[in-house]
Design a protein around this motif. Structure first.
Motif, PDB file in Angstrom:
ATOM      1  N   ASN A 179       0.861  -1.168   0.000  1.00 41.25           N
ATOM      2  CA  ASN A 179       0.000   0.000   0.000  1.00 41.25           C
ATOM      3  C   ASN A 179       0.908   1.231   0.000  1.00 41.25           C
ATOM      4  O   ASN A 179       1.819   1.317   0.832  1.00 41.25           O
ATOM      5  N   PRO A 180       0.713   2.190  -0.904  1.00 45.47           N
ATOM      6  CA  PRO A 180       1.629   3.340  -0.985  1.00 45.47           C
ATOM      7  C   PRO A 180       1.775   4.087   0.338  1.00 45.47           C
ATOM      8  O   PRO A 180       2.894   4.465   0.721  1.00 45.47           O
ATOM      9  N   ASP A 181       0.665   4.324   1.030  1.00 40.45           N
ATOM     10  CA  ASP A 181       0.745   5.031   2.308  1.00 40.45           C
ATOM     11  C   ASP A 181       1.521   4.227   3.346  1.00 40.45           C
ATOM     12  O   ASP A 181       2.252   4.792   4.159  1.00 40.45           O
ATOM     13  N   ALA A 182       1.351   2.905   3.322  1.00 41.94           N
ATOM     14  CA  ALA A 182       2.033   2.059   4.315  1.00 41.94           C
ATOM     15  C   ALA A 182       3.542   2.209   4.206  1.00 41.94           C
ATOM     16  O   ALA A 182       4.249   2.268   5.222  1.00 41.94           O
ATOM     17  N   LEU A 183       4.040   2.273   2.971  1.00 42.36           N
ATOM     18  CA  LEU A 183       5.492   2.407   2.783  1.00 42.36           C
ATOM     19  C   LEU A 183       5.972   3.769   3.283  1.00 42.36           C
ATOM     20  O   LEU A 183       6.985   3.856   3.987  1.00 42.36           O
ATOM     21  N   VAL A 184       5.251   4.822   2.944  1.00 49.08           N
ATOM     22  CA  VAL A 184       5.651   6.163   3.388  1.00 49.08           C
ATOM     23  C   VAL A 184       5.600   6.262   4.910  1.00 49.08           C
ATOM     24  O   VAL A 184       6.482   6.856   5.542  1.00 49.08           O
ATOM     25  N   LEU A 185       4.593   5.643   5.510  1.00 50.87           N
ATOM     26  CA  LEU A 185       4.459   5.687   6.970  1.00 50.87           C
ATOM     27  C   LEU A 185       5.613   4.985   7.679  1.00 50.87           C
ATOM     28  O   LEU A 185       5.984   5.367   8.792  1.00 50.87           O
ATOM     29  N   ARG A 186       6.189   3.973   7.074  1.00 46.14           N
ATOM     30  CA  ARG A 186       7.351   3.313   7.674  1.00 46.14           C
ATOM     31  C   ARG A 186       8.461   4.338   7.933  1.00 46.14           C
ATOM     32  O   ARG A 186       9.093   4.346   8.984  1.00 46.14           O
ATOM     33  N   TYR A 187       8.698   5.189   6.946  1.00 46.90           N
ATOM     34  CA  TYR A 187       9.772   6.170   7.051  1.00 46.90           C
ATOM     35  C   TYR A 187       9.401   7.299   8.006  1.00 46.90           C
ATOM     36  O   TYR A 187      10.270   7.823   8.720  1.00 46.90           O
ATOM     37  N   LEU A 188       8.142   7.675   8.033  1.00 41.88           N
ATOM     38  CA  LEU A 188       7.711   8.696   8.984  1.00 41.88           C
ATOM     39  C   LEU A 188       7.866   8.205  10.426  1.00 41.88           C
ATOM     40  O   LEU A 188       8.345   8.941  11.297  1.00 41.88           O
ATOM     41  N   ARG A 189       7.488   6.961  10.682  1.00 43.54           N
ATOM     42  CA  ARG A 189       7.655   6.417  12.041  1.00 43.54           C
ATOM     43  C   ARG A 189       9.129   6.307  12.392  1.00 43.54           C
ATOM     44  O   ARG A 189       9.542   6.588  13.524  1.00 43.54           O
ATOM     45  N   ALA A 190       9.940   5.885  11.414  1.00 45.02           N
ATOM     46  CA  ALA A 190      11.371   5.708  11.664  1.00 45.02           C
ATOM     47  C   ALA A 190      12.051   7.026  12.013  1.00 45.02           C
ATOM     48  O   ALA A 190      13.044   7.043  12.755  1.00 45.02           O
ATOM     49  N   ARG A 191      11.538   8.123  11.504  1.00 41.11           N
ATOM     50  CA  ARG A 191      12.119   9.432  11.778  1.00 41.11           C
ATOM     51  C   ARG A 191      11.227  10.259  12.706  1.00 41.11           C
ATOM     52  O   ARG A 191      11.265  11.481  12.702  1.00 41.11           O
ATOM     53  N   LYS A 192      10.427   9.539  13.495  1.00 36.10           N
ATOM     54  CA  LYS A 192       9.610  10.161  14.555  1.00 36.10           C
ATOM     55  C   LYS A 192       8.788  11.337  14.026  1.00 36.10           C
ATOM     56  O   LYS A 192       8.694  12.392  14.646  1.00 36.10           O
ATOM     57  N   TRP A 193       8.217  11.148  12.835  1.00 36.05           N
ATOM     58  CA  TRP A 193       7.280  12.075  12.223  1.00 36.05           C
ATOM     59  C   TRP A 193       7.916  13.403  11.818  1.00 36.05           C
ATOM     60  O   TRP A 193       7.226  14.405  11.616  1.00 36.05           O
ATOM     61  N   ASP A 194       9.247  13.425  11.697  1.00 34.46           N
ATOM     62  CA  ASP A 194       9.929  14.574  11.093  1.00 34.46           C
ATOM     63  C   ASP A 194       9.851  14.369   9.580  1.00 34.46           C
ATOM     64  O   ASP A 194      10.577  13.539   9.013  1.00 34.46           O
ATOM     65  N   VAL A 195       8.958  15.118   8.921  1.00 31.55           N
ATOM     66  CA  VAL A 195       8.639  14.852   7.522  1.00 31.55           C
ATOM     67  C   VAL A 195       9.854  14.995   6.614  1.00 31.55           C
ATOM     68  O   VAL A 195      10.123  14.130   5.771  1.00 31.55           O
ATOM     69  N   VAL A 196      10.611  16.068   6.768  1.00 29.58           N
ATOM     70  CA  VAL A 196      11.761  16.303   5.897  1.00 29.58           C
ATOM     71  C   VAL A 196      12.793  15.189   6.053  1.00 29.58           C
ATOM     72  O   VAL A 196      13.311  14.655   5.064  1.00 29.58           O
ATOM     73  N   GLU A 197      13.081  14.812   7.297  1.00 30.48           N
ATOM     74  CA  GLU A 197      14.055  13.741   7.524  1.00 30.48           C
ATOM     75  C   GLU A 197      13.540  12.404   6.991  1.00 30.48           C
ATOM     76  O   GLU A 197      14.314  11.590   6.470  1.00 30.48           O
ATOM     77  N   ALA A 198      12.239  12.161   7.114  1.00 30.92           N
ATOM     78  CA  ALA A 198      11.656  10.913   6.620  1.00 30.92           C
ATOM     79  C   ALA A 198      11.741  10.840   5.099  1.00 30.92           C
ATOM     80  O   ALA A 198      12.089   9.791   4.539  1.00 30.92           O
ATOM     81  N   VAL A 199      11.442  11.952   4.428  1.00 36.18           N
ATOM     82  CA  VAL A 199      11.507  11.950   2.961  1.00 36.18           C
ATOM     83  C   VAL A 199      12.954  11.819   2.494  1.00 36.18           C
ATOM     84  O   VAL A 199      13.242  11.119   1.518  1.00 36.18           O
ATOM     85  N   LYS A 200      13.891  12.477   3.182  1.00 37.40           N
ATOM     86  CA  LYS A 200      15.316  12.296   2.853  1.00 37.40           C
ATOM     87  C   LYS A 200      15.691  10.816   2.925  1.00 37.40           C
ATOM     88  O   LYS A 200      16.380  10.289   2.048  1.00 37.40           O
ATOM     89  N   MET A 201      15.248  10.166   3.991  1.00 30.94           N
ATOM     90  CA  MET A 201      15.572   8.757   4.197  1.00 30.94           C
ATOM     91  C   MET A 201      14.960   7.878   3.094  1.00 30.94           C
ATOM     92  O   MET A 201      15.615   6.973   2.567  1.00 30.94           O
ATOM     93  N   LEU A 202      13.714   8.182   2.735  1.00 34.01           N
ATOM     94  CA  LEU A 202      13.043   7.413   1.686  1.00 34.01           C
ATOM     95  C   LEU A 202      13.704   7.641   0.330  1.00 34.01           C
ATOM     96  O   LEU A 202      13.957   6.687  -0.423  1.00 34.01           O
ATOM     97  N   VAL A 203      14.018   8.887   0.018  1.00 37.62           N
ATOM     98  CA  VAL A 203      14.665   9.201  -1.261  1.00 37.62           C
ATOM     99  C   VAL A 203      16.037   8.531  -1.342  1.00 37.62           C
ATOM    100  O   VAL A 203      16.416   7.975  -2.386  1.00 37.62           O
ATOM    101  N   SER A 204      16.778   8.550  -0.231  1.00 35.88           N
ATOM    102  CA  SER A 204      18.086   7.894  -0.194  1.00 35.88           C
ATOM    103  C   SER A 204      17.944   6.390  -0.413  1.00 35.88           C
ATOM    104  O   SER A 204      18.750   5.773  -1.120  1.00 35.88           O
ATOM    105  N   ALA A 205      16.919   5.792   0.187  1.00 37.88           N
ATOM    106  CA  ALA A 205      16.683   4.354   0.019  1.00 37.88           C
ATOM    107  C   ALA A 205      16.340   4.023  -1.428  1.00 37.88           C
ATOM    108  O   ALA A 205      16.792   2.996  -1.964  1.00 37.88           O
ATOM    109  N   ILE A 206      15.563   4.881  -2.073  1.00 33.48           N
ATOM    110  CA  ILE A 206      15.209   4.665  -3.478  1.00 33.48           C
ATOM    111  C   ILE A 206      16.461   4.741  -4.357  1.00 33.48           C
ATOM    112  O   ILE A 206      16.659   3.909  -5.251  1.00 33.48           O
TER     113      ILE A 206
END
Length: 394
Positions: free
Chosen positions: A80-107
């Protein structure tokens, strides 16, 4: 705090997941999608969200920036697209910018490691090649050894990935082969761990462990990728029957662990301790349970991957998937501008969820064209419609 639902049933969802988000968490999810959609080429959205595109592009290779959308949705796979994004948000304690950085780096990392082609599409199919390289022979040796496999579920329904460390000799294969083997297993586990059970129980069986089995490089690799590339994938880590010689090694390993991962580690010894985490009927007899199943590798057969070569059908199915992705993105662009608690936002999000569910379901038509058959497909644990039966292959 007010609770908002993001599709699904709030009654069955764990906190911080789809179906059980607070209004603030849903705003974080909206902001994350604003950033991701901008990276996919949609510029005029989310006026309230500062544009960090250039900052995120520092984590993307020059060649990838034009194809970020394909890379993102290639990572979505059957999730589920939201489920994947939420993994990164939880991992970065809901800091959106840090979560997106982490997801983009993983991609970016997935593209560099050629996860879609060399890991998912190739997989165990190398066994069918008329001639194999030494690396390919070493890769197949890992599957045949029984040193790791998925069997059963823990008390919370999470699949159990078992690693029998005594069967590993770090000197018998190159490190990059072991990394490929580990990545293929993790990607297969991603398919099996779904919905409310989308994390795994990782069991390191140290019965019979000796210093000859210790592979610091592999352990470090696993800890790094579970922290940075597959966040929120592990529910619990069981270290079972650790001998005295292991404790000196543990003093080294524990300093490598991310605090979140370290908090999931439990040491067990004997049957009673295992039964605290795994029900008796799901626990193998070698650990004191009732499951008499034993791992025996089933070799690939020549016809099992024929659909990988049907390019015309793959293109047709991918076009259908792309149309659904576009529909999801358009709905998301409308949703991100709305307050989560507004009735119109809830209605729009419900539409998104329906399309997301369709994306999950329709993925399985594409699956045999992009993923080579695994041991778990051959023995009936995993089927090509996405169904999973952890009690199969008895």
């Amino acid at each position: 705090m007010t609770t908002s639902t993001t599709g699904g049933s709030a009654k069955s969802a764990e906190p911080d997941t789809i179906g059980n988000l607070t209004a603030e968490q849903e705003r974080c999810l909206q902001e994350a999608w604003v950033h991701l959609l901008r990276l996919c080429g949609h510029e005029k959205i989310g006026e309230r969200v500062p544009d960090k595109t250039n900052e995120f592009l520092l984590h993307v290779s020059k060649n990838q920036s034009d194809g970020f959308k394909d890379s993102l949705w290639g990572y979505m796979f059957c999730d589920n697209p939201d489920a994947l994004v939420l993994r990164y948000l939880r991992a970065r304690k809901w800091d959106v910018v840090e979560a997106v950085k982490m997801l983009v780096s993983a991609i970016h990392w997935r593209d560099e490691r050629k996860i879609s082609t060399d890991i998912i599409q190739r997989g165990e199919s190398v066994a069918l090649k008329p001639t194999r390289s030494s690396d390919e022979e070493a890769l197949m040796m890992q599957y045949r050894s029984g040193k790791s496999y998925v069997r059963g579920t823990d008390k919370h329904g999470h699949p159990i990935y078992i690693v029998k460390v005594k069967l590993h000799d770090p000197h018998k294969q190159p490190a990059h082969v072991m990394e490929s083997y580990a990545l293929h297993n993790i990607e297969t586990l991603r398919i099996m761990a779904k919905g409310t059970h989308d994390r795994a129980c990782l069991l390191f069986d140290l019965t019979g462990f000796g210093l000859r089995n210790m592979d610091f490089q592999l352990v470090k690799f696993l800890m790094q990728i579970f922290e940075a590339r597959y966040p929120e994938t592990l529910e619990v880590i069981l270290v079972h029957n650790a001998p005295f010689v292991f404790w000196g090694i543990w003093n080294v390993i524990k300093h490598w662990l991310d605090p979140i991962i370290a908090s999931k580690v439990h040491f067990t010894s004997g049957k009673k301790a295992m039964l605290e985490f795994i029900p008796r009927d799901k626990l193998q007899k070698c650990y004191g349970g009732d499951d008499g199943w034993e791992y025996r590798y089933v070799e690939p057969i020549p016809t099992e991957n024929e659909q990988l070569n049907d390019v015309e059908k793959k293109v047709e199915l991918q076009e259908h998937r792309d149309a659904l992705i576009e529909k999801f993105n358009n709905l998301t662009m409308e949703w991100v501008s709305l307050e989560p608690e507004a009735s119109v936002a809830k209605a729009k999000n419900a539409q998104r969820y329906e399309v997301a569910h369709e994306l999950e379901q329709k993925y399985w038509q594409l699956d045999p064209h992009v993923r080579s058959t695994t041991y778990y497909d051959r023995v009936g644990v995993l089927t090509r419609d996405g169904a999973v039966d952890f009690g199969a292959a008895r």
